[in-house]
Design an enzyme around this catalytic site. Sequence first.
Site, mmCIF file in Angstrom:
data_model
loop_
_atom_site.group_PDB
_atom_site.id
_atom_site.type_symbol
_atom_site.label_atom_id
_atom_site.label_comp_id
_atom_site.label_asym_id
_atom_site.label_seq_id
_atom_site.Cartn_x
_atom_site.Cartn_y
_atom_site.Cartn_z
ATOM 1 N N TRP A 102 0.830 -1.216 0.000
ATOM 2 C CA TRP A 102 0.000 0.000 0.000
ATOM 3 C C TRP A 102 0.854 1.250 0.000
ATOM 4 O O TRP A 102 0.544 2.222 -0.683
ATOM 5 C CB TRP A 102 -1.003 -0.023 1.159
ATOM 6 N N ASP A 172 -1.773 6.864 6.247
ATOM 7 C CA ASP A 172 -2.829 5.984 5.755
ATOM 8 C C ASP A 172 -3.141 5.037 6.915
ATOM 9 O O ASP A 172 -2.350 4.160 7.247
ATOM 10 C CB ASP A 172 -2.314 5.205 4.533
ATOM 11 N N LYS A 196 -12.639 -1.700 7.011
ATOM 12 C CA LYS A 196 -11.999 -2.626 7.947
ATOM 13 C C LYS A 196 -12.544 -2.386 9.354
ATOM 14 O O LYS A 196 -13.240 -3.243 9.899
ATOM 15 C CB LYS A 196 -10.483 -2.476 7.904
HETATM 16 N N1 PMP Z 1 -4.242 1.283 2.361
HETATM 17 C C1 PMP Z 1 -4.296 0.180 3.126
HETATM 18 C C2 PMP Z 1 -3.421 0.095 4.335
HETATM 19 C C3 PMP Z 1 -5.179 -0.855 2.791
HETATM 20 O O1 PMP Z 1 -5.225 -1.953 3.542
HETATM 21 C C4 PMP Z 1 -5.993 -0.718 1.639
HETATM 22 C C5 PMP Z 1 -7.005 -1.768 1.240
HETATM 23 N N2 PMP Z 1 -6.856 -3.012 1.716
HETATM 24 C C6 PMP Z 1 -5.870 0.426 0.866
HETATM 25 C C7 PMP Z 1 -5.005 1.421 1.265
HETATM 26 C C8 PMP Z 1 -6.706 0.618 -0.381
HETATM 27 O O2 PMP Z 1 -7.978 0.930 0.017
HETATM 28 P P1 PMP Z 1 -9.187 1.103 -1.016
HETATM 29 O O3 PMP Z 1 -9.512 -0.255 -1.526
HETATM 30 O O4 PMP Z 1 -10.254 1.675 -0.132
HETATM 31 O O5 PMP Z 1 -8.763 2.035 -2.076
#
Ligand code: PMP
Length: 361
Positions: A102, A172, A196
């Site tokens: 991520w 994030d 989550k």
């Molecule tokens: N950042 C983290 C730490 C994540 O775990 C995730 C999704 N699992 C994301 C960003 C991406 O999120 P989204 O699918 O809402 O774009």
Amino acid sequence: MKPIYNFSAGPACLPQPAIQGAREAIKDFQGNGISLLEMSHRSTPVVTLFEETTNNLRNLLKIPDNYDVIWLQGGASTQFSMVPMNLLPEGGFADYIDTGSWSAKAIVECKRVGGVNIIGSSKDSLYSYIPKNVKPLDDSSYLHITSNNTIYGTQFKEYPQIYNDKCFLVADMSSDILSQPIDVSKFGLIYAGAQKNMGPAGVTLVIIRSDLVEINHRDIPTMMRYSTHVTKDSMFNTPPVFSVCVVNETLKWIKSIGGLDQMKIINEDKASLLYDEIDRNILFRSPVDKGDRSTMNVPFIFNDNHHKDEKFLTFCEERGLRTLKGHRSVGGFRASIYNAMPVSGVTALIAAMMEFERLYS
Ligand code: PMP
């Protein structure tokens, strides 16, 4: 009937009272005679719902008055772009700590907008630890971290210090928001997808220090500007009303169990039960450095290649323990034990690990 425990990394298990609240909102929202799904976002009940959700979040996280809270769409992934588009000056650069997929995706998007310094990375050891003592470079605009790494199961236990007034911390927090108290004043901006610890997919939380909202470094689309959404109280366009409603129900549930201090205690207890079993069981091990282990996402692998992952996954499925497959990039298993995972889910998993050891070691 045997209970089913959902260890999915996201969308993930939600508290039962939040699901019940969602059910009622779909049938008839607050006795208005119609479903929330068919209500205008300009109607008084929905405007009030947004105000209440923001206030509940402010109270739980003790968000200082000089921060704005907005509810956006596009997932945390859109924030990978919005952060640099709004906050990185022309010709400027930002620091990033690379702690997994991520963060790497956030870095890719920042590079489209400006300069990136990767000032710490644990890529060399398949992201099994959090880089320590990392300091932002002089003149960088912000330092971006991923507070909890959903895939690799690492979590910042201490956030990097910023010594320079011009630089600020961006996090994030998609996979550990609301799992513990945080000092919001240490951050310039926090973002988190809901799916989550907060609610269903479809809404993304942004908490932004008010002086950063008006920064106008470049001409970007209206929808990508933080100021657009702050000035219109997240109602510039049609917002994801139902998702916000479920977030509000989740916030009320967190308050009812004693708020974030209590949530942290419960989460740490659940996580240590599970890590203790992983460390004890001769079949399994954790790929993550002890001090950096996440309280939210717990990856574990077989100690040797003798056993097939599929066999343990089926064994768990038969016991109502679902979605334990590790992310495709790391393999093995991952138990996501977010706020809403009851202790009984963790103890049921531990019982299955013990039984598997008894039968097959
Ligand atoms: N950042 C983290 C730490 C994540 O775990 C995730 C999704 N699992 C994301 C960003 C991406 O999120 P989204 O699918 O809402 O774009």
